[in-house]
Write an enzyme that holds these catalytic residues in place. Structure first.
Site, mmCIF file in Angstrom:
data_model
loop_
_atom_site.group_PDB
_atom_site.id
_atom_site.type_symbol
_atom_site.label_atom_id
_atom_site.label_comp_id
_atom_site.label_asym_id
_atom_site.label_seq_id
_atom_site.Cartn_x
_atom_site.Cartn_y
_atom_site.Cartn_z
ATOM 1 N N HIS A 188 3.588 -6.200 -7.448
ATOM 2 C CA HIS A 188 3.095 -5.177 -8.020
ATOM 3 C C HIS A 188 4.261 -4.572 -8.751
ATOM 4 O O HIS A 188 5.475 -3.758 -8.149
ATOM 5 C CB HIS A 188 2.243 -4.130 -7.004
ATOM 6 C CG HIS A 188 1.640 -3.138 -8.068
ATOM 7 N ND1 HIS A 188 0.513 -2.575 -7.276
ATOM 8 C CD2 HIS A 188 1.839 -2.451 -9.100
ATOM 9 C CE1 HIS A 188 0.013 -1.669 -8.298
ATOM 10 N NE2 HIS A 188 0.935 -1.727 -9.230
ATOM 11 N N CYS A 226 0.813 -1.143 0.011
ATOM 12 C CA CYS A 226 -0.092 0.035 -0.123
ATOM 13 C C CYS A 226 0.927 1.340 -0.066
ATOM 14 O O CYS A 226 1.677 1.371 0.982
ATOM 15 C CB CYS A 226 -0.905 0.048 1.182
ATOM 16 S SG CYS A 226 -2.088 1.508 1.327
#
Length: 485
Positions: free
Chosen positions: A175, A108
């Site tokens: 990611h 995040c």
């Protein structure tokens, strides 16, 4: 049963899942997961849960995980954000009977993660992460997995992934963007980083980033060698992405709203999903945007979807034979399709830079760009303009205020000291003075209190005198009585 690890866990427990729905805050709730599974998703994650809140708040556990037991919603991975090994393990122990694995969020990039010290902002604290994963791997009956973002350097990213694997991570989602790549600075995810990680570790790897169509999924698997591909934005704009279909938007909305009736969730979640699904259509039928924002019930959302369907069907009926989609879209606006977030103007001009290099500009530069547009007003100012059309936001027309002699804030027009209220209050108190302009009456109140005290003391003297007189009268009366006796 012994806890499965690595590829055995992926093949048996996760059933070799290749199409994965990402953990999304307030967006990957049960109803959306079920919709996605009906249209090709093979594995889903819960929204990111806060480990500390999950441990201390029974209602939070009930609302986010314990609410409905749904056999269709498996395999399922529960994701936590945490920065304390003990708290993380306590939360995972409470959740492990309701899922197939526990995921640690290390990806995040949002400001709330920076303030809370979790997510991608832990990626430099390797000893802490090692301790968290080792402890979780020892205590839990289900595997531990991790979702990470990459470093700008491929070598450092590979070492990071290997450290997590050695600590006990059984599946890694990568990611392909750095923590700085977010919002308008997102740029292109680096599949090169993901490929390097896949070659360096001996556990299953999922790729995340650049997924808009099913063809992107196949290309990503082919180029990087990963076991599966995770989608977030692509899935939100087209839940049938993993089927390779692009259905009409009202069809997906109808199906989702039916699931929500069976498995309720907060109306804000539903509204957010519809804003994503209808993104392109709401650019055309803007009055529906206002209706969607104002509606307060699920039935109201169903009615807005019905109205949107009628408008789109009317457009389809009037469509000319050779007419093409407008606005550079690959399909007409009523068809589910990806939304490409526009990047900064400077990046668009620099054709030579993309991905990592084209996304390193700071927020301040973006704000400076926006300020350069003198005609543009913020939404808040536009609302004020609607309420008062004569209102002007021209800085040159703002009234000029005389400044306080001490702090530079606007001074009071009637202040006897030529100060702002804060400075005036301090000075008037210190000097026991009055300032009628600011309504400060320290001197007057002090004088009143003195006069009151003087009055009180004179009253006491009168009372003492009266008491002495009464005593003397009593003594004389007693003597008179004794004389008569």
């Amino acid at each position: 049963m012994p806890k499965l690890e690595g590829f055995e866990f992926w093949r048996n427990t996760l059933k070799g899942a290749r199409f994965v729905v990402a953990p999304m805050v307030d967006q990957s709730e049960l109803a959306w997961r079920l919709l996605s599974r009906r249209h090709g998703a093979q594995l889903c994650y819960t929204p990111m849960l806060h480990a500390q809140v999950f441990v201390r708040d029974a209602n939070y556990r009930k609302e986010n995980l314990y609410c409905d037991v749904c056999p269709e919603d498996r395999p399922l991975i529960v994701q936590f954000c945490a920065n304390d090994p003990e708290v993380f393990v306590q939360a995972a122990l409470l959740a492990q009977d309701y899922c197939d694995a526990i995921d640690l969020n290390l990806g995040c990039p949002q400001m709330i993660a920076k303030r809370g010290h979790y997510g991608a902002f832990l990626q430099e604290e390797w000893k802490l992460l090692q301790k968290m994963i080792v402890l979780a791997n020892e205590k839990l009956s289900v595997p531990i997995t991790c979702k990470i973002r990459v470093f700008p350097e491929i070598g450092k990213t590979v070492k990071y992934a290997q450290l997590l694997e050695e600590a006990g991570c059984q599946l890694l989602t990568v990611h392909g963007r750095t923590k700085e790549q977010k919002g308008p600075l997102a740029g292109v995810a680096s599949w090169e980083h993901i490929q390097a990680v896949r070659k360096a570790v001996n556990i299953p790897v999922f790729a995340n980033g650049n997924i808009q169509y099913l063809s992107d999924v196949e290309e990503c698997i082919q180029k990087t060698g990963v076991q599966g591909v995770m989608s977030a934005e692509g899935n939100l704009h087209n839940p049938a992405l993993f089927e390779g279909r692009n259905p009409v938007v009202w069809e997906m909305a109808e199906e989702y709203l039916e699931i929500v009736q069976q498995y309720p969730c907060p109306l804000s979640y539903v509204r957010a999903h519809l804003f994503k699904l209808w993104h392109h259509t709401l650019q055309v039928h803007q009055h529906l945007r206002d209706e969607l924002a104002k509606v307060k019930t699920l039935e109201g959302l169903v009615a807005v979807n019905r109205e949107l369907k009628l408008h789109c069907q009317e457009e389809i009926a009037n469509l000319k034979e050779d007419e093409k989609p407008k606005g550079g879209l690959p399909f007409f606006h009523w068809i589910c399709q990806p939304y490409v977030r526009p990047g900064p103007k400077e990046v668009c001009k620099e054709n030579g830079t993309s991905g990592m290099e084209g996304s390193t500009r700071g927020k301040r530069a973006l704000e400076d760009e926006d300020d350069g547009n003198s005609d543009g007003l913020s939404k808040n100012k536009q609302k004020k303009k609607l309420r008062n059309p004569n209102k002007s936001f021209d800085p040159s027309l703002k009234p000029k205020y005389a400044k306080c002699d001490q702090c530079g804030n606007p001074k009071g027009n009637k202040c006897v000291f030529n100060l702002c209220r804060g400075c005036c209050k301090k000075r008037a108190f210190r000097e026991t003075a009055d300032c009628p302009g600011h309504g400060l009456l320290f001197k007057t109140k002090y004088e009143k209190s003195l006069s009151w005290k003087n009055g009180q003391s004179s009253l006491k003297n009168i009372e003492v005198t009266a008491q002495k007189g009464e005593v003397e009268e009593t003594i004389l009366l007693k003597e008179a009585i004794d004389g008569v006796a």
